[in-house]
Design a protein around this motif. Structure first.
Motif, PDB file in Angstrom:
ATOM      1  N   ILE A   1      38.232 -67.194 -54.914  1.00 39.87           N
ATOM      2  CA  ILE A   1      39.424 -66.371 -55.099  1.00 39.87           C
ATOM      3  C   ILE A   1      40.204 -66.185 -53.811  1.00 39.87           C
ATOM      4  CG2 ILE A   1      38.195 -64.223 -54.706  1.00 39.87           C
ATOM      5  CD1 ILE A   1      41.189 -64.797 -57.007  1.00 39.87           C
ATOM      6  N   VAL A   2      39.538 -66.301 -52.680  1.00 41.31           N
ATOM      7  CA  VAL A   2      40.241 -66.158 -51.402  1.00 41.31           C
ATOM      8  C   VAL A   2      41.307 -67.230 -51.265  1.00 41.31           C
ATOM      9  CG1 VAL A   2      39.956 -66.103 -48.885  1.00 41.31           C
ATOM     10  CG2 VAL A   2      38.209 -65.118 -50.367  1.00 41.31           C
ATOM     11  N   GLU A   3      41.112 -68.359 -51.931  1.00 42.42           N
ATOM     12  CA  GLU A   3      42.065 -69.458 -51.850  1.00 42.42           C
ATOM     13  C   GLU A   3      42.921 -69.595 -53.101  1.00 42.42           C
ATOM     14  OE1 GLU A   3      39.764 -72.896 -51.095  1.00 42.42           O
ATOM     15  OE2 GLU A   3      39.037 -72.219 -49.149  1.00 42.42           O
ATOM     16  N   GLU A   4      42.446 -69.054 -54.206  1.00 43.48           N
ATOM     17  CA  GLU A   4      43.162 -69.213 -55.468  1.00 43.48           C
ATOM     18  C   GLU A   4      43.522 -67.855 -56.048  1.00 43.48           C
ATOM     19  OE1 GLU A   4      44.105 -72.013 -56.627  1.00 43.48           O
ATOM     20  OE2 GLU A   4      42.969 -73.354 -55.328  1.00 43.48           O
ATOM     21  N   ILE A   5      44.480 -67.842 -56.972  1.00 38.94           N
ATOM     22  CA  ILE A   5      44.953 -66.569 -57.514  1.00 38.94           C
ATOM     23  C   ILE A   5      44.955 -66.528 -59.038  1.00 38.94           C
ATOM     24  CG2 ILE A   5      47.426 -67.060 -57.708  1.00 38.94           C
ATOM     25  CD1 ILE A   5      45.718 -63.927 -56.218  1.00 38.94           C
ATOM     26  N   ARG A   6      44.646 -67.611 -59.692  1.00 37.21           N
ATOM     27  CA  ARG A   6      44.779 -67.681 -61.145  1.00 37.21           C
ATOM     28  C   ARG A   6      43.786 -66.788 -61.880  1.00 37.21           C
ATOM     29  NH1 ARG A   6      42.328 -72.177 -59.215  1.00 37.21           N
ATOM     30  NH2 ARG A   6      40.262 -72.704 -60.032  1.00 37.21           N
TER      31      ARG A   6
ATOM     32  N   HIS B   1      39.938 -60.631 -48.508  1.00 32.71           N
ATOM     33  CA  HIS B   1      39.982 -61.308 -47.206  1.00 32.71           C
ATOM     34  C   HIS B   1      38.965 -60.695 -46.245  1.00 32.71           C
ATOM     35  CE1 HIS B   1      41.608 -63.442 -43.767  1.00 32.71           C
ATOM     36  NE2 HIS B   1      41.710 -62.288 -43.112  1.00 32.71           N
ATOM     37  N   PHE B   2      38.732 -59.394 -46.378  1.00 32.31           N
ATOM     38  CA  PHE B   2      37.846 -58.707 -45.447  1.00 32.31           C
ATOM     39  C   PHE B   2      36.472 -58.361 -46.018  1.00 32.31           C
ATOM     40  CE2 PHE B   2      42.075 -57.633 -43.734  1.00 32.31           C
ATOM     41  CZ  PHE B   2      41.903 -58.051 -42.427  1.00 32.31           C
TER      42      PHE B   2
END
Length: 218
Positions: free
Chosen positions: A67-72, A178-179
């Motif tokens: 999910i850090v790289e994708e949003i779907r 992200h954190f």
């Protein structure tokens, strides 16, 4: 016309100004219902969706990594846990639905988006699985018809805040993910619903946030 420097631009002030123009129609009761609708649609729906979103991520740790790289994943969450699980309309005139059902003026017509999001007839044999990749075709995201994915309704009365809700949830989720990595405080505890107008999670979502190494000081 010169605007008074004391005029306010917030939505409540705008409604109050309009109510002075048409006090018989825009009564205090009408204004109360309008503001309540904005509060439910603008706050509860987003908050509830984010709670269910982090819940399914905790249940699917491998997807949480992606999910850090994708949003779907947001859309997949709304398919399984729509903020408004049941909705309906009142017929203004006699009509015939696409399946041939006749309805009369004044009849209530309801649909259960929660159930529709889990129907194999609509979403295939793995309808109840959390599979964000179902929204990809050849590696590219392709949204479904709003008449199939009805979390924000469809047609002339589609939710006006849809794009804003997506943006708000994406920004908040991406900032948190992200954190931190998120884990359920108790994996054995069954999550249930609280019966309300929107799909609340009973007793809220109890999670533990683990700082991602190198990003947050412990």
């Amino acid at each position: 016309m010169k605007q008074d420097s004391m005029d306010k631009e917030d939505i409540l002030s705008r409604f109050l100004v309009e109510s002075k123009k048409d006090p018989e129609k825009m009564t205090d009761l009408y204004l109360r219902d309008i503001i309540l609708n904005f509060m439910l649609a603008g706050k509860d729906s987003t908050a509830n969706t984010l709670s269910w979103f982090f819940y399914v991520l905790c249940k699917n740790p491998l997807i949480q990594v992606k999910i850090v790289e994708e949003i779907r994943e947001f859309i997949e969450t709304l398919r399984l846990y729509p903020a408004v699980p049941v909705d309906g309309r009142c017929a203004d005139a006699d009509d015939v639905l696409p399946d041939g059902l006749h309805i009369r003026k004044g009849d209530g017509v309801y649909y259960i988006s929660y159930a529709m999001g889990r129907m194999p007839y609509i979403w295939g044999n793995y309808a109840e699985d959390f599979r964000p990749e179902r929204w990809l075709k050849d590696g590219i995201f392709h949204p479904e018809s709003p008449f199939k994915f009805i979390a924000f309704h469809a047609g002339p009365r589609i939710c006006l805040g849809k794009d804003f809700a997506y943006l708000q949830m994406k920004i908040l989720a991406m900032a948190l993910l992200h954190f931190f990595r998120f884990k359920l405080s108790d994996d054995t505890k069954e999550v249930t619903y609280r019966t309300m107008f929107t799909l609340h999670m009973d007793e809220g979502l109890q999670v533990r946030a683990v700082p991602r190494r190198g990003l947050v000081e412990v």
